[in-house]
Write an enzyme that holds these catalytic residues in place. Structure first.
Site, mmCIF file in Angstrom:
data_model
loop_
_atom_site.group_PDB
_atom_site.id
_atom_site.type_symbol
_atom_site.label_atom_id
_atom_site.label_comp_id
_atom_site.label_asym_id
_atom_site.label_seq_id
_atom_site.Cartn_x
_atom_site.Cartn_y
_atom_site.Cartn_z
ATOM 1 N N HIS A 19 -0.888 1.231 -0.047
ATOM 2 C CA HIS A 19 -1.109 2.678 -0.162
ATOM 3 C C HIS A 19 -0.226 3.266 -1.275
ATOM 4 O O HIS A 19 -0.680 4.073 -2.081
ATOM 5 C CB HIS A 19 -0.715 3.396 1.139
ATOM 6 N N LYS A 43 -9.210 6.388 16.228
ATOM 7 C CA LYS A 43 -8.675 5.063 15.854
ATOM 8 C C LYS A 43 -7.488 4.646 16.729
ATOM 9 O O LYS A 43 -6.921 3.579 16.523
ATOM 10 C CB LYS A 43 -8.224 5.094 14.396
ATOM 11 N N ARG A 92 -10.086 -2.256 -1.905
ATOM 12 C CA ARG A 92 -9.424 -3.556 -1.946
ATOM 13 C C ARG A 92 -10.395 -4.659 -2.324
ATOM 14 O O ARG A 92 -10.112 -5.534 -3.109
ATOM 15 C CB ARG A 92 -8.826 -3.886 -0.576
ATOM 16 N N SER A 130 -2.782 -1.852 7.031
ATOM 17 C CA SER A 130 -1.835 -1.392 8.062
ATOM 18 C C SER A 130 -1.962 -2.255 9.307
ATOM 19 O O SER A 130 -0.963 -2.589 9.951
ATOM 20 C CB SER A 130 -2.117 0.075 8.428
HETATM 21 P P1 ADP Z 1 -8.640 5.000 6.812
HETATM 22 O O1 ADP Z 1 -8.488 4.977 8.300
HETATM 23 O O2 ADP Z 1 -9.160 6.291 6.282
HETATM 24 O O3 ADP Z 1 -9.359 3.796 6.215
HETATM 25 P P2 ADP Z 1 -6.213 3.844 5.820
HETATM 26 O O4 ADP Z 1 -4.829 4.353 5.992
HETATM 27 O O5 ADP Z 1 -6.532 2.542 6.465
HETATM 28 O O6 ADP Z 1 -7.136 4.982 6.315
HETATM 29 O O7 ADP Z 1 -6.557 3.754 4.288
HETATM 30 C C1 ADP Z 1 -6.568 4.887 3.451
HETATM 31 C C2 ADP Z 1 -7.173 4.511 2.119
HETATM 32 O O8 ADP Z 1 -6.346 3.556 1.486
HETATM 33 C C3 ADP Z 1 -8.552 3.870 2.213
HETATM 34 O O9 ADP Z 1 -9.300 4.271 1.077
HETATM 35 C C4 ADP Z 1 -8.243 2.390 2.149
HETATM 36 O O10 ADP Z 1 -9.339 1.653 1.638
HETATM 37 C C5 ADP Z 1 -7.083 2.398 1.180
HETATM 38 N N1 ADP Z 1 -6.181 1.246 1.322
HETATM 39 C C6 ADP Z 1 -5.613 0.762 2.440
HETATM 40 N N2 ADP Z 1 -4.854 -0.315 2.184
HETATM 41 C C7 ADP Z 1 -4.948 -0.525 0.846
HETATM 42 C C8 ADP Z 1 -4.432 -1.512 -0.058
HETATM 43 N N3 ADP Z 1 -3.698 -2.534 0.354
HETATM 44 N N4 ADP Z 1 -4.762 -1.394 -1.355
HETATM 45 C C9 ADP Z 1 -5.555 -0.389 -1.782
HETATM 46 N N5 ADP Z 1 -6.093 0.554 -1.007
HETATM 47 C C10 ADP Z 1 -5.808 0.490 0.295
#
Ligand code: ADP
Length: 160
Positions: A19, A43, A92, A130
């Site tokens: 992130h 979630k 990703r 995460s």
């Molecule tokens: P959500 O529940 O909205 O998917 P996340 O916190 O899991 O929330 O992710 C927020 C954003 O960050 C999403 O667009 C997700 O694809 C992106 N994201 C999560 N992990 C990574 C990573 N390792 N690299 C790039 N983008 C990421």
């Protein structure tokens, strides 16, 4: 020149180095970035909203023009209320694409003035999520290469 204000929404349960990579890229492209931490009760997040916001704030302390705000409700309403014109999402792998494409289409339908933009992380973060960080920590694995120190600490105290 246009004053671009971008929102990077997510659950951030917890914020990871993947992130942060995306946020640093966004901060270099746009005048202001709001990291919008979604309540996302559906979630069943492990960390409370206030904790997720605090951890993101600590992890992003070094970045000017980046703000962290918690929200519940419709993302588009939050974006309009904060005068943002861009939604950032991270991609990703191809597996992220289908859901993100659908989300971007729906958000455009809801408000055509707000543009979705996709950024990719540095390749060594493409496998990071995460969920994986939480799982590794639950089994006493070392998550320090994947998350900021405040998150490593928070994951440790979850278990005590
Ligand atoms: P959500 O529940 O909205 O998917 P996340 O916190 O899991 O929330 O992710 C927020 C954003 O960050 C999403 O667009 C997700 O694809 C992106 N994201 C999560 N992990 C990574 C990573 N390792 N690299 C790039 N983008 C990421």
């Amino acid at each position: 020149m246009k004053n671009n204000k971008a929102i990077y929404p997510g659950t951030f349960d917890p914020i990871t180095n993947g992130h942060i990579d995306i946020i640093e890229r966004a901060a270099s492209l746009f005048d202001q970035v709001i990291v919008a931490v979604a309540q996302n009760a559906a979630k069943n997040p492990v960390f409370e909203l206030e904790t997720r916001v605090e951890l993101a704030q600590q992890a992003l302390n070094h970045l000017k023009h980046v703000q962290v705000i918690g929200f519940s409700g419709l993302l588009i309403d939050f974006a309009v209320a904060h005068h943002a014109n861009i939604i950032i999402r991270g991609l990703r792998a191809v597996s992220d694409f289908e859901y993100e494409f659908q989300l971007a289409g729906m958000n455009r339908k809801l408000n055509p003035q707000i543009e979705s933009i996709f950024l990719t992380p540095s390749e060594h973060y493409t496998y990071l999520s995460s969920t994986l960080v939480r799982e590794i920590a639950a089994f006493n694995g070392d998550v320090s290469p994947f998350a900021p120190s405040c998150v490593v600490e928070a994951l440790r105290s979850l278990k005590s």
